[in-house]
Design a protein around this motif. Structure first.
Motif, short mmCIF file in Angstrom:
data_model
loop_
_atom_site.label_atom_id
_atom_site.label_comp_id
_atom_site.label_asym_id
_atom_site.label_seq_id
_atom_site.Cartn_x
_atom_site.Cartn_y
_atom_site.Cartn_z
N ALA A 264 0.82 -1.22 0.00
CA ALA A 264 0.00 0.00 0.00
C ALA A 264 0.85 1.26 0.00
O ALA A 264 0.56 2.23 -0.71
N SER A 265 1.93 1.27 0.80
CA SER A 265 2.75 2.49 0.89
C SER A 265 3.42 2.79 -0.44
O SER A 265 3.52 3.96 -0.84
N ARG A 266 3.88 1.75 -1.16
CA ARG A 266 4.52 1.99 -2.45
C ARG A 266 3.52 2.52 -3.47
O ARG A 266 3.84 3.41 -4.27
N LEU A 267 2.30 1.98 -3.45
CA LEU A 267 1.27 2.48 -4.36
C LEU A 267 0.97 3.95 -4.08
O LEU A 267 0.85 4.76 -5.00
N LEU A 268 0.86 4.30 -2.80
CA LEU A 268 0.56 5.69 -2.45
C LEU A 268 1.66 6.61 -2.94
O LEU A 268 1.39 7.67 -3.53
N GLN A 269 2.91 6.23 -2.70
CA GLN A 269 4.03 7.08 -3.10
C GLN A 269 4.08 7.26 -4.61
O GLN A 269 4.37 8.35 -5.11
N ILE A 270 3.80 6.19 -5.36
CA ILE A 270 3.84 6.28 -6.82
C ILE A 270 2.67 7.10 -7.34
O ILE A 270 2.82 7.95 -8.22
N TYR A 271 1.46 6.88 -6.80
CA TYR A 271 0.29 7.57 -7.33
C TYR A 271 0.26 9.04 -6.94
O TYR A 271 -0.40 9.83 -7.62
N LEU A 272 0.95 9.44 -5.88
CA LEU A 272 1.04 10.85 -5.58
C LEU A 272 1.93 11.57 -6.59
O LEU A 272 1.88 12.79 -6.71
N GLY A 273 2.77 10.80 -7.27
CA GLY A 273 3.55 11.39 -8.35
C GLY A 273 4.82 12.08 -7.93
O GLY A 273 5.45 12.77 -8.73
N THR A 274 5.27 11.93 -6.67
CA THR A 274 6.51 12.58 -6.25
C THR A 274 7.69 11.91 -6.96
O THR A 274 7.84 10.69 -6.89
N PRO A 275 8.53 12.66 -7.63
CA PRO A 275 9.59 12.04 -8.44
C PRO A 275 10.55 11.17 -7.63
O PRO A 275 11.05 10.17 -8.14
N TRP A 276 10.79 11.55 -6.38
CA TRP A 276 11.82 10.83 -5.62
C TRP A 276 11.32 9.51 -5.05
O TRP A 276 12.10 8.74 -4.50
N ALA A 277 10.00 9.24 -5.15
CA ALA A 277 9.49 7.97 -4.63
C ALA A 277 10.09 6.78 -5.38
O ALA A 277 10.50 5.79 -4.78
N GLY A 278 10.15 6.87 -6.71
CA GLY A 278 10.73 5.77 -7.48
C GLY A 278 12.21 5.58 -7.20
O GLY A 278 12.70 4.44 -7.09
N THR A 279 12.94 6.69 -7.07
CA THR A 279 14.37 6.59 -6.75
C THR A 279 14.58 5.91 -5.40
O THR A 279 15.50 5.09 -5.23
N ALA A 280 13.72 6.24 -4.42
CA ALA A 280 13.84 5.61 -3.10
C ALA A 280 13.60 4.11 -3.18
O ALA A 280 14.29 3.32 -2.52
N VAL A 281 12.62 3.68 -4.00
CA VAL A 281 12.34 2.25 -4.14
C VAL A 281 13.52 1.53 -4.80
O VAL A 281 13.97 0.47 -4.35
N ASP A 282 14.06 2.11 -5.89
CA ASP A 282 15.21 1.51 -6.56
C ASP A 282 16.41 1.41 -5.63
O ASP A 282 17.13 0.40 -5.59
N ALA A 283 16.66 2.47 -4.86
CA ALA A 283 17.79 2.46 -3.93
C ALA A 283 17.57 1.41 -2.84
O ALA A 283 18.51 0.72 -2.43
N GLY A 284 16.33 1.26 -2.39
CA GLY A 284 16.05 0.23 -1.39
C GLY A 284 16.33 -1.17 -1.91
O GLY A 284 16.83 -2.02 -1.17
N GLY A 285 16.00 -1.42 -3.18
CA GLY A 285 16.32 -2.72 -3.76
C GLY A 285 17.82 -2.96 -3.82
O GLY A 285 18.30 -4.06 -3.53
N ALA A 286 18.59 -1.92 -4.19
CA ALA A 286 20.05 -2.05 -4.24
C ALA A 286 20.62 -2.28 -2.85
O ALA A 286 21.57 -3.06 -2.67
N VAL A 287 20.04 -1.63 -1.83
CA VAL A 287 20.50 -1.82 -0.46
C VAL A 287 20.27 -3.27 -0.02
O VAL A 287 21.13 -3.90 0.60
N GLY A 288 19.09 -3.81 -0.34
CA GLY A 288 18.80 -5.19 0.04
C GLY A 288 19.78 -6.18 -0.56
O GLY A 288 20.25 -7.10 0.12
N ILE A 289 20.11 -5.99 -1.84
CA ILE A 289 21.06 -6.89 -2.50
C ILE A 289 22.44 -6.78 -1.85
O ILE A 289 23.11 -7.78 -1.59
N ALA A 290 22.88 -5.54 -1.56
CA ALA A 290 24.20 -5.34 -0.95
C ALA A 290 24.26 -5.95 0.44
O ALA A 290 25.25 -6.60 0.81
N ARG A 291 23.22 -5.79 1.23
CA ARG A 291 23.22 -6.35 2.58
C ARG A 291 23.24 -7.87 2.55
O ARG A 291 23.90 -8.50 3.38
#
Length: 711
Positions: A264-291
């Motif tokens: 739900a939180s990811r859908l909200l962030q994407i549908y609000l249209g804030t540009p940095w929401a997608g960057t935060a999701v991509d960075a979170g995926g990279a963090v998970g792989i690195a950890r």
């Protein structure tokens, strides 16, 4: 809202500052992985359903019965309803529509098997598109057409000829044939084609992402604690159109947006249209792989540490004994500069010896392993050679009688071996067998005693492979042996250097018995401590090791989230105000205040009491969920950054025991909202047909007579 979208340089500088990392290294990592600043947000797009049409064959008492369904919903509020009957096909229409829009099928298995063809016509902005496909047992074959006709569509499409004539026809063949006619007449063109469920999901997803301005993001899904081996275990996930499209539907009431609390939180962030929401999701995926990569390295290090624990314990015990012995020996004073210098040389030599012993032990283990593997390969090769030798021996014999019944083997039976038949059992055997050397003799006699029973035939593929493996292992063992000899020589040289340094120190301090004993003890103690220090450093480097890229990704995620939260703060306040206004219009008269946060949690104040979305009644939850969807759309349109495409699908409205007047009030409000400029298209699926028909215009409601099915 934040200002202009950052450049690569300003973005990497901000990440480096937040993580206190070198700016050049940060920019190199970000560019290498493509984790850059977001693109400027595009304008909101509009999605409208123009037509839903599907057909097929279903079983009945007389065999198979043809069925079809067609609906042209209005552009504002359209309702598909039944009266006095559940399980009347309403949910199937809802899922067929979602199948075409999402590319992923959730139709019930029996209905999926009956459906032969589907057509869903949509408008995206000023473009008319048709998703058309045939289906065999739910497996789709078709594509997406773009129609060129004036008036944004073809009134006669699809024609009655677009339906399969009988159950034996190729599924959907008539519809696809009509589609090809449109393409050949240049009234349409194929935007994409697909065959199979996976290809359809991929094609529809790519098309919707492109037309509606959504991004494909790389997230991270943690494995539940009860199934995870380590704390950070998880798996990378692709967040794309199948997820983003769930926000269009209002069905499940478990969360205020979408279908699942976890997304739900990811859908909200994407549908609000804030540009940095997608960057935060991509960075979170990279963090998970690195950890997870760091966790794997730690696990390997822990295994290595456990393997050497016994050796470390032995060294510590020896260190303790040497320290006690040295304490009982009178140490001479070392004050001269020469003695200090020679002592430092001896300590350096001790450290060098410790390193040489460690290297020798490692190479010795490798040499032992390569020797074991070589012995195994030679044993396998010997076994194969013995098998071939045995086979060659027995094939060289000429039988004279049956070993079972003592019956003699005649010359005629021996002659059959020339035809590839055994003289005893008459089974086929290869003429290339070594036994054929003797079978070809006129008298059938065995080969003479001078035949060489050694297996001198050319090696077969198995033996050649074993020989190649044996030779490779032999070469590897020789290389390991040479490296071992070099390491042993290096160890011996280090020992000799240490002995020479010790003698030089003893000569400088005198050679009294107690002095010699102290020097020998000190020498061994220095070696032991050097070995322990090296082992401790190895363990520490494993425990403290961090992936440098992981540090960059963590800083990027924190920076992107901070910017996203700044952008969202004002938008969330506006959405919350809209939800209150819409909730009251939907009949929640006691609603005073709501607060929607970035985690898609909705705090509610009504009737003077504070509560939350999940503690409301189902009827209240439905109205607030619809209000949230419409509020996201309205705020996005007002600010020009929203991602909501303006389509809201409401399934099973009224099933939550909503009072008739409350339902009517919500429907009237939705009708007013939909008729406004840039209003949403709202499609309602309900079993309360009479109540919907009393509120909505007659042309907006499609329903069968009471008690009958929709199709």
């Amino acid at each position: 809202m934040s200002g202009e979208i950052d450049s690569w340089s300003s973005w990497s500088t901000a990440v480096a500052r937040r993580g206190r990392l070198p700016a050049e290294e940060v920019e190199a990592v970000l560019r290498e992985t493509g984790l850059g600043p977001p693109r400027a947000a595009g304008k909101p797009h509009q999605l409208r359903i123009v037509r839903v049409d599907f057909a097929g064959y279903m079983p009945d008492t007389e065999g198979l019965r043809a069925f079809s369904f067609a609906w042209d919903p209005p552009g504002a509020v359209g309702a598909l309803a039944t009266v006095e009957r559940n399980e009347a096909g309403k949910s199937s229409v809802f899922e067929v529509l979602r199948w075409a829009l999402r590319g992923r099928c959730a139709v019930q298995p029996d209905v999926r098997k009956w459906i032969r063809q589907v057509l869903v016509e949509v408008d995206i902005d000023e473009e008319r598109l048709c998703v058309v496909f045939g289906a065999r047992d739910g497996d789709p074959n078709g594509g997406v057409l773009r129609l060129h006709a004036a008036g944004r569509g073809l009134p006669a499409w699809p024609t009655p000829a677009a339906r399969d004539a009988d159950p034996t026809d190729r599924p959907g063949g008539a519809l696809l044939a009509e589609a090809e006619k449109l393409v050949q007449s240049r009234a349409a063109l194929w935007v994409c084609r697909f065959t199979g469920a996976e290809a359809m999901e991929s094609a529809i997803g790519e098309l919707m992402l492109d037309r509606l301005g959504f991004d494909r993001l790389s997230g991270w899904q943690k494995i539940p604690a009860e199934r995870a081996a380590q704390e950070n275990d998880g798996t990378p996930t692709t967040l794309s159109w199948p997820l983003w499209s769930t926000a269009l539907g209002v069905g499940s009431l478990t969360c205020v947006i979408g279908q699942e609390v976890t997304t739900a939180s990811r859908l909200l962030q994407i549908y609000l249209g804030t540009p940095w929401a997608g960057t935060a999701v991509d960075a979170g995926g990279a963090v998970g792989i690195a950890r997870q990569r760091e966790a794997a390295a730690r696990r390997r290090g822990e295994q290595d540490t456990a393997a050497s624990a016994e050796r470390i314990a032995t060294l510590r015990e020896e260190e303790e004994q040497l320290a006690k012995r040295l304490a009982g020996v009178e140490s001479p004073a070392h004050t001269a500069e020469e003695i200090d210098h020679r002592l430092r040389l001896m300590q350096q030599a001790a450290r060098a010896l410790a390193a040489a012993e460690t290297a020798l032990a490692s190479i010795a283990r490798r040499l032992q392993e390569s020797g074991r593997r070589l012995r195994d390969a030679e044993a396998d090769l010997l076994a194969l050679a013995e098998a071939r030798l045995t086979r060659r021996f027995f094939h060289s014999l000429t039988p004279t009688c049956c070993p079972r019944c003592d019956a003699r083997v005649t010359v005629e039976r021996l002659q059959r071996e020339q035809e590839g038949r055994c003289s005893l059992c008459d089974e086929k055997f290869s003429l290339e067998s070594p036994a054929q050397d003797s079978a070809g003799r006129p008298d059938g006699a065995a080969t003479d005693s001078s035949i060489d029973l050694v297996d001198d035939l050319p090696p077969d593929e198995e033996e050649a492979a074993l020989q190649a493996e044996r030779d490779d292992l032999h070469t590897r063992q020789r290389a390991d042996a040479e490296e071992y000899d070099q390491a042993r020589d290096a160890r011996d040289n280090a020992q000799a250097t240490l002995d020479a340094a010790r003698i030089e120190l003893e000569n400088a301090t005198g050679r009294a018995a107690r002095t010699v004993e102290a020097r020998a003890t000190e020498t061994r103690l220095a070696v032991v401590r050097a070995l322990l220090q090296e082992s401790a450093a190895a363990v520490g480097s494993i425990e403290d090791r961090r992936d440098p890229k992981g540090l960059v990704f963590e800083a990027a995620e924190k920076e992107a989230k901070a910017r996203r939260d700044v952008d969202q703060s004002d938008l969330l306040a506006q959405v919350s105000e809209e939800i209150v206004d819409l909730g009251r219009r939907f009949g929640l008269e006691q609603l005073e205040k709501v607060k929607l946060d970035g985690a898609a949690r909705l705090a509610v104040t009504k009737g003077g009491a504070s509560t939350s979305y999940r503690h409301l009644t189902p009827g209240e939850q439905l109205r607030l969920k619809v209000a949230t969807a419409v509020a996201l759309l309205r705020v996005g349109r007002a600010t020009g950054i929203g991602r909501h495409p303006g389509l809201v699908l409401i399934d099973s409205v009224g099933a939550e025991e909503m009072a008739e007047e409350d339902l009517a009030q919500m429907l009237r409000s939705l009708q007013d909202l939909a008729e406004q400029q840039h209003g949403p298209q709202i499609m309602i699926f309900s079993a309360r047909g009479r109540e919907l028909a009393r509120v909505l215009p007659a042309e907006a409601v499609q329903m069968p007579p009471p008690g009958e099915r929709l199709w």
